[in-house]
Design a protein around this motif. Structure first.
Motif, PDB file in Angstrom:
ATOM      1  N   VAL A 186       0.841  -1.202   0.000  1.00 15.24           N
ATOM      2  CA  VAL A 186       0.000   0.000   0.000  1.00 15.24           C
ATOM      3  C   VAL A 186       0.877   1.252   0.000  1.00 15.24           C
ATOM      4  O   VAL A 186       0.607   2.207  -0.730  1.00 15.24           O
ATOM      5  CB  VAL A 186      -0.971   0.002   1.207  1.00 15.24           C
ATOM      6  N   ASP A 187       1.948   1.236   0.781  1.00 13.58           N
ATOM      7  CA  ASP A 187       2.870   2.381   0.804  1.00 13.58           C
ATOM      8  C   ASP A 187       3.490   2.621  -0.574  1.00 13.58           C
ATOM      9  O   ASP A 187       3.572   3.759  -1.038  1.00 13.58           O
ATOM     10  CB  ASP A 187       3.989   2.153   1.831  1.00 13.58           C
ATOM     11  N   ILE A 188       3.910   1.546  -1.213  1.00 14.41           N
ATOM     12  CA  ILE A 188       4.516   1.663  -2.547  1.00 14.41           C
ATOM     13  C   ILE A 188       3.485   2.176  -3.545  1.00 14.41           C
ATOM     14  O   ILE A 188       3.766   3.088  -4.334  1.00 14.41           O
ATOM     15  CB  ILE A 188       5.100   0.309  -3.009  1.00 14.41           C
ATOM     16  N   MET A 189       2.288   1.623  -3.498  1.00 17.97           N
ATOM     17  CA  MET A 189       1.225   2.056  -4.410  1.00 17.97           C
ATOM     18  C   MET A 189       0.891   3.530  -4.196  1.00 17.97           C
ATOM     19  O   MET A 189       0.674   4.279  -5.157  1.00 17.97           O
ATOM     20  CB  MET A 189      -0.026   1.186  -4.214  1.00 17.97           C
ATOM     21  N   TYR A 190       0.879   3.951  -2.943  1.00 10.25           N
ATOM     22  CA  TYR A 190       0.598   5.353  -2.620  1.00 10.25           C
ATOM     23  C   TYR A 190       1.675   6.272  -3.218  1.00 10.25           C
ATOM     24  O   TYR A 190       1.368   7.254  -3.884  1.00 10.25           O
ATOM     25  CB  TYR A 190       0.524   5.534  -1.105  1.00 10.25           C
ATOM     26  N   GLU A 191       2.923   5.935  -2.975  1.00 13.40           N
ATOM     27  CA  GLU A 191       4.007   6.789  -3.460  1.00 13.40           C
ATOM     28  C   GLU A 191       4.069   6.812  -4.984  1.00 13.40           C
ATOM     29  O   GLU A 191       4.338   7.858  -5.580  1.00 13.40           O
ATOM     30  CB  GLU A 191       5.338   6.351  -2.842  1.00 13.40           C
TER      31      GLU A 191
END
Length: 140
Positions: A36-41
């Motif tokens: 989720v963090d990677i997708m957000y960034e």
């Protein structure tokens, strides 16, 4: 005949229990929260590219590669994990809902900061500047 029906039902049950529509779990599974963090960034990067395409190009860096390096994954690993999570609609939907909530929260925060900056600029503009007195302004 009954044995065949039971066999077929058992086989269908086994197939229906199979997770992720036949997509095997990647060797290096990225945890959901990290994903989720990677997708957000990556979403933020796409927004920056859309709003101001030259902004990232002017620094001569590959921002996506930077994010992958930050999370210690490579693009192939990310793609495999994306396929794995996307195979389960509910899991992927939940992950994207988290990304959207974070994006919306940051938009609200940015809007609030922009309003504060405008108020500060307006207050600064409306301040009366003290008039400097010179010898010629004084009466003898």
């Amino acid at each position: 005949m009954i044995k065949h029906c039971i066999s077929v039902i058992f086989f269908l049950l086994l197939l229906s229990c199979k997770d992720h529509n036949g997509i095997p779990e990647p060797e290096k599974l990225i945890e959901k929260d990290v994903m989720v963090d990677i997708m957000y960034e990556l979403s933020v990067l796409e927004a920056i590219k859309y709003q101001n395409p030259a902004s990232l190009d002017s620094f001569k860096i590959n921002a996506s590669a930077f994010i992958f390096k930050k999370y210690k994954v490579d693009s192939i690993q990310y793609i495999k994990n994306t396929k794995y999570y996307a195979a389960d609609d509910e899991v992927y939907k939940t992950m994207y809902e988290k990304v959207i909530k974070r994006l919306e929260a940051n938009v609200k925060k940015a809007d609030s900061l922009a309003i504060i900056d405008k108020k500060k600029a307006k207050a600064k503009k409306n301040k009366i500047k003290p008039v400097a007195t010179t010898k010629s302004d004084t009466v003898n």
